[in-house]
Design an enzyme around this catalytic site. Structure first.
Site, PDB file in Angstrom:
ATOM      1  CB  SER A 246      -0.903   0.009   1.238  1.00 19.77           C
ATOM      2  OG  SER A 246      -0.128   0.119   2.417  1.00 19.77           O
ATOM      3  CE  LYS A 247      -2.294   6.472  -2.664  1.00 15.93           C
ATOM      4  NZ  LYS A 247      -3.154   7.671  -2.638  1.00 15.93           N
ATOM      5  NE  ARG A 248      -0.110  -0.107   6.005  1.00 13.60           N
ATOM      6  CZ  ARG A 248       0.522  -1.113   6.591  1.00 13.60           C
ATOM      7  NH1 ARG A 248       1.668  -0.887   7.200  1.00 13.60           N
ATOM      8  NH2 ARG A 248       0.010  -2.326   6.575  1.00 13.60           N
ATOM      9  CG  HIS A 249       3.983  -1.268   2.616  1.00 10.50           C
ATOM     10  ND1 HIS A 249       2.681  -1.684   2.431  1.00 10.50           N
ATOM     11  CD2 HIS A 249       4.358  -1.756   3.833  1.00 10.50           C
ATOM     12  CE1 HIS A 249       2.300  -2.416   3.467  1.00 10.50           C
ATOM     13  NE2 HIS A 249       3.287  -2.465   4.335  1.00 10.50           N
ATOM     14  N   GLY A 250       5.343   2.809   0.529  1.00 10.73           N
ATOM     15  CA  GLY A 250       6.033   3.516  -0.544  1.00 10.73           C
ATOM     16  C   GLY A 250       5.517   3.187  -1.923  1.00 10.73           C
TER      17      GLY A 250
END
Length: 478
Positions: A246-250
């Protein structure tokens, strides 16, 4: 005679081109190029509420930037509605599909009843045996039917997946899924089968989140008399915490990586390693990837997305750029950041590229490494307290001004020779001379190499910056 390989990338234009989609596009592109085949781009835009022109542009722009050129397309599913209708009517006429008039309330009751029986929710076929008069009565009440495919009740559907091996599905677990919605728009599982047949797709290479759709698509293709393509379902991509990427993983848009200063060849190389590998090799030129790529080396286990490894790989590719290439990239990022790049000539930018190439992780880093060349930036307060306000700093700066004011060719090696001599004659360790000089000219403790930085600033600006640092210290010395 074996048919020519034809693969497709078929994104839904409901958002940006993300890492998972780009990896799927890349593996299809590599497979086509490896086998001298055809790479088709198809836009699956039948979700009219969520599909946007902006998303289509983002997909095309992202693939173009990555260099994943397609041979045919882009085709839009919304341009093929008549074709889907034709095949749906054929299935109706052959008794392989039927109209369903059930309301959303009826379907919800059906779902709850199945759950109460501790069964998986499944359509109970109550519309399968409706007579024409009953159908007419439903339509007289204003009900618009969907079209459902009649799935087989018995036997198994076996998928010879080129990544996962043989996968067996019990047909009794398949639902009579909707092929065509009440508004006449086909669903994914129907349209994709017709498209793959019409476009002569030989291999369907996609994420394994689609594996559960595959038996439905196979039995539908068989009912239509189509040749069934080979399947290869790629492992999922997970974040470092082993959860869905997801976005939180980049995992942002491919275009965001471009804007942050990643090189397309670095991103391509990294994406290729998400689920595939070749011996112990890590860095591949595009032509090497094409020559060595094969589905037999795609793993079954999820791939882990590691932003740090991507940054490392980007640095590797930055250091492979020629100085003119790097200078061109750097100027683009500096201009985008609002820096007045017209201040310097091309030779100056080549020199800047030369002294910063080893320090860059992303191309955008050049802005933070170069902004002080164009105007004095505010001193970093931490650098002022830790470096400039040390005892003896003012004396070092004043002596440096004397040394640099002498008549000599103002080039890095000459500057270094004189400043090292200054450190020796004063008995001060070189780092305690160079640290305050770096902060004085750049405003911070991190900059390109000091002597080259002074060379690029020029004698007058360098001496002016040293004087400004001295003025900053004056109130403390009174």
């Amino acid at each position: 005679m074996e048919s020519k390989v034809r693969v497709r990338f078929a994104p839904s234009p409901t958002g940006y081109l993300h890492i998972g989609g780009a990896r799927t596009a890349l593996f299809n592109w590599l497979y086509a190029r490896r086998h001298g085949g055809v790479f088709v781009l198809r836009i699956e835009d039948t979700d009219r509420e969520r599909s946007t022109d902006e998303a289509i542009d983002a997909i095309i722009n992202g693939m173009t930037w990555l260099g994943l050129t397609w041979d045919e397309g882009p085709f839009l599913q919304t341009d093929r509605l008549d074709r889907y209708s034709e095949e749906a009517q054929r299935l109706l006429a052959e008794g392989k599909a039927y109209k369903c008039y059930c309301t959303s309330e009826e379907l919800e009751e059906m779902r709850k009843a199945a759950l109460d029986r501790k069964e998986a929710p499944k359509y109970d076929r109550r519309c399968l045996a409706r007579s024409e008069s009953e159908q007419a009565a439903c339509e007289a009440r204003g009900l618009r039917p969907v079209i459902r495919f009649r799935c087989p009740d018995e036997g198994t559907t076996i998928i010879g997946d080129q990544v996962k091996g043989e996968v067996v599905f019990e047909n009794q677990n398949l639902d009579d899924f909707i092929m065509v919605r009440a508004d006449g728009i086909p669903t994914y599982n129907f349209a994709v089968v017709v498209d793959d047949y019409d476009m002569n797709i030989t291999h369907v290479i996609r994420g394994d989140d689609h594996l559960s759709n595959t038996p439905r698509q196979v039995v539908l293709g068989q009912a239509l008399g189509y040749r069934i393509p080979e399947f290869a379902h790629l492992p999922m991509i997970l974040g470092s915490d082993k959860t869905r990427l997801s976005k939180r993983h980049g995992a942002t848009a491919v275009e965001a990586y471009r804007d942050e200063g990643y090189l397309p060849q670095a991103l391509i190389n990294y994406l290729a390693l998400l689920g595939w590998g070749y011996e112990d090799q890590t860095v591949f030129a595009p032509e090497e990837l094409i020559a060595k790529f094969g589905l037999e080396a795609v793993g079954k286990s999820p791939a882990i997305f590691d932003p740090a490894k991507l940054e490392w790989m980007n640095g590797v590719y930055i250091r492979e750029l020629t100085l003119p290439e790097l200078a061109g990239h750097q100027k683009s990022f500096m201009q985008a950041a609002g820096l007045p790049i017209e201040m310097y000539e091309d030779a100056w930018y080549l020199r800047l590229a030369e002294i910063t190439q080893e320090r860059l992780i992303k191309l955008a880093d050049i802005v933070g490494l170069s902004d002080f060349f164009f105007s004095r930036v505010p001193f970093d307060p931490v650098a002022v307290e830790k470096v400039l306000r040390k005892e003896g700093t003012k004396d070092v700066l004043e002596k440096a001004i004397e040394v640099l004011s002498d008549s000599f060719t103002f080039e890095a090696h000459e500057i270094e020779t004189r400043l090292r001599a200054l450190a020796e004659t004063t008995g001060i360790k070189a780092k305690f001379v160079f640290q305050p000089l770096r902060v004085a000219v750049s405003g911070r403790t991190i900059s390109p190499p000091l002597f080259e930085t002074m060379e690029l600033l020029g004698r007058d600006t360098t001496i002016e910056r040293l004087g400004e640092a001295i003025n900053l210290l004056e109130p403390q010395d009174e």
